[in-house]
Motif scaffolding. Structure first.
Motif, short mmCIF file in Angstrom:
data_model
loop_
_atom_site.label_atom_id
_atom_site.label_comp_id
_atom_site.label_asym_id
_atom_site.label_seq_id
_atom_site.Cartn_x
_atom_site.Cartn_y
_atom_site.Cartn_z
N VAL A 57 26.41 118.35 0.12
CA VAL A 57 26.13 117.24 -0.79
C VAL A 57 25.84 117.74 -2.19
O VAL A 57 25.05 118.67 -2.39
N HIS A 58 26.48 117.11 -3.17
CA HIS A 58 26.12 117.27 -4.59
C HIS A 58 25.48 115.95 -5.01
O HIS A 58 26.17 114.94 -5.14
N SER A 59 24.17 115.97 -5.20
CA SER A 59 23.39 114.74 -5.35
C SER A 59 22.75 114.65 -6.72
O SER A 59 22.50 115.66 -7.39
N CYS A 60 22.41 113.42 -7.11
CA CYS A 60 21.60 113.23 -8.32
C CYS A 60 20.18 113.71 -8.11
O CYS A 60 19.47 113.98 -9.08
N PHE A 61 19.76 113.87 -6.84
CA PHE A 61 18.40 114.32 -6.53
C PHE A 61 18.39 115.84 -6.36
O PHE A 61 19.01 116.37 -5.44
N LYS A 62 17.68 116.53 -7.23
CA LYS A 62 17.66 117.99 -7.23
C LYS A 62 16.43 118.58 -6.56
O LYS A 62 16.35 119.80 -6.38
N GLU A 63 15.46 117.75 -6.21
CA GLU A 63 14.28 118.20 -5.49
C GLU A 63 13.80 117.07 -4.59
O GLU A 63 14.18 115.91 -4.77
N LYS A 64 12.96 117.40 -3.61
CA LYS A 64 12.57 116.41 -2.62
C LYS A 64 11.71 115.30 -3.21
O LYS A 64 11.87 114.13 -2.84
N ILE A 66 29.85 108.70 -2.51
CA ILE A 66 28.92 107.80 -1.83
C ILE A 66 27.82 107.37 -2.79
O ILE A 66 27.57 108.03 -3.81
N SER A 67 27.14 106.27 -2.48
CA SER A 67 26.02 105.81 -3.30
C SER A 67 24.96 105.17 -2.41
O SER A 67 25.18 104.93 -1.22
N GLY A 68 23.81 104.88 -3.03
CA GLY A 68 22.67 104.41 -2.25
C GLY A 68 22.09 105.51 -1.39
O GLY A 68 21.59 105.25 -0.29
N VAL A 69 22.11 106.74 -1.91
CA VAL A 69 21.79 107.90 -1.09
C VAL A 69 20.30 108.24 -1.13
O VAL A 69 19.57 107.88 -2.06
N ASP A 70 19.88 108.96 -0.11
CA ASP A 70 18.55 109.57 -0.05
C ASP A 70 18.72 111.04 0.31
O ASP A 70 17.94 111.59 1.09
N LEU A 71 19.72 111.68 -0.28
CA LEU A 71 20.13 113.03 0.10
C LEU A 71 19.85 114.02 -1.02
O LEU A 71 20.14 113.76 -2.19
#
Length: 240
Positions: free
Chosen positions: A11-18, A120-125
């Protein structure tokens, strides 16, 4: 019995940390990611027939879970961190096998520089999450209208988020430059109140998270009887 499973993608996500990631998928619809398919699974033929599919199940590994030992009871953050439940009654990442399951919006497949990506969107990854499988969401069997869970009710009322005019101008410039609705994304994330529920409200403390290529900073303030969030900085963003 033990089984070994290959990762089909990363996954390449907008979230970079938990910290700051929504506690469930779908709570921040603007939160986008892409799955880079790894060989030999990067074959477009594997997605034939997905044209009429709007959502998919993502099976993944909680790769950033640092706790190695398994415990039968855990303390879910949404319950304040003080109430324990059986691990199988929760979505805790600390499990016998650290496998997660999320329903996300499927936005198609794209190819860049010889690589295949699932949008994908609406992610929690989290960035770098290994993906084990992708399966279509089938509403007539996956949506159970009469289902109940007394310990996992809908989250409380969304918290108010204030973006000052100077930072809103930065968000507008970011949108014009990248096509990302930064103000909307930040609002959707922060209105879930990322703060651990066991923490007392501290209006002097500055909270932060890495989002996209930015460091987002905010603090809390009283809004009558309720807390509210005010954005204080967007480090890394080009000035408007």
């Amino acid at each position: 019995m033990d089984f070994n499973f290959p990762a089909i993608g990363l996954v390449h996500s907008c979230f970079k940390e938990k910290f700051g990631i929504p506690r469930q998928p779908g709570l921040a619809p603007l939160a986008c990611a892409e799955i880079e398919l790894l060989p030999p699974y990067n074959d477009p033929a594997a997605f034939e027939g997905m044209e009429g599919c709007t959502h998919v199940w993502i099976q993944f590994v909680f790769h950033a879970n640092k706790r190695e030992e398994w415990k039968a009871k855990v303390k879910p953050p949404r319950l304040g961190g003080n109430k324990t439940l059986g691990v199988f009654a929760t979505r805790s990442p600390t499990r016998p096998a650290p496998i997660g399951l999320s329903v996300v919006r499927y936005r198609g497949v794209s190819e860049r520089k010889g690589k295949l990506f699932v949008q994908i969107s609406g992610v929690d990854l989290l960035e770098g999450t290994p993906v084990l499988d992708i399966k279509p969401y089938v509403p007539y069997v996956d949506c159970v209208l009469e289902a109940e869970n007394s310990f996992a009710d809908a989250p409380p009322e969304l918290i108010a988020v204030d973006i000052p005019a100077t930072l809103m101008a930065v968000c507008v410039e970011y949108w014009q430059r990248t096509g990302t609705d930064l103000a909307g994304l930040i609002t959707q994330i922060l209105q879930q109140d990322p703060r651990p529920q066991y923490q007392q409200l501290d209006t002097e403390r500055i909270y932060g998270m890495r989002l996209l290529d930015l460091d987002v900073r905010w603090r809390y303030r009283q809004n009558g009887a309720d807390p509210a969030i005010i954005l204080v900085d967007l480090q890394g963003a080009q000035p408007a």
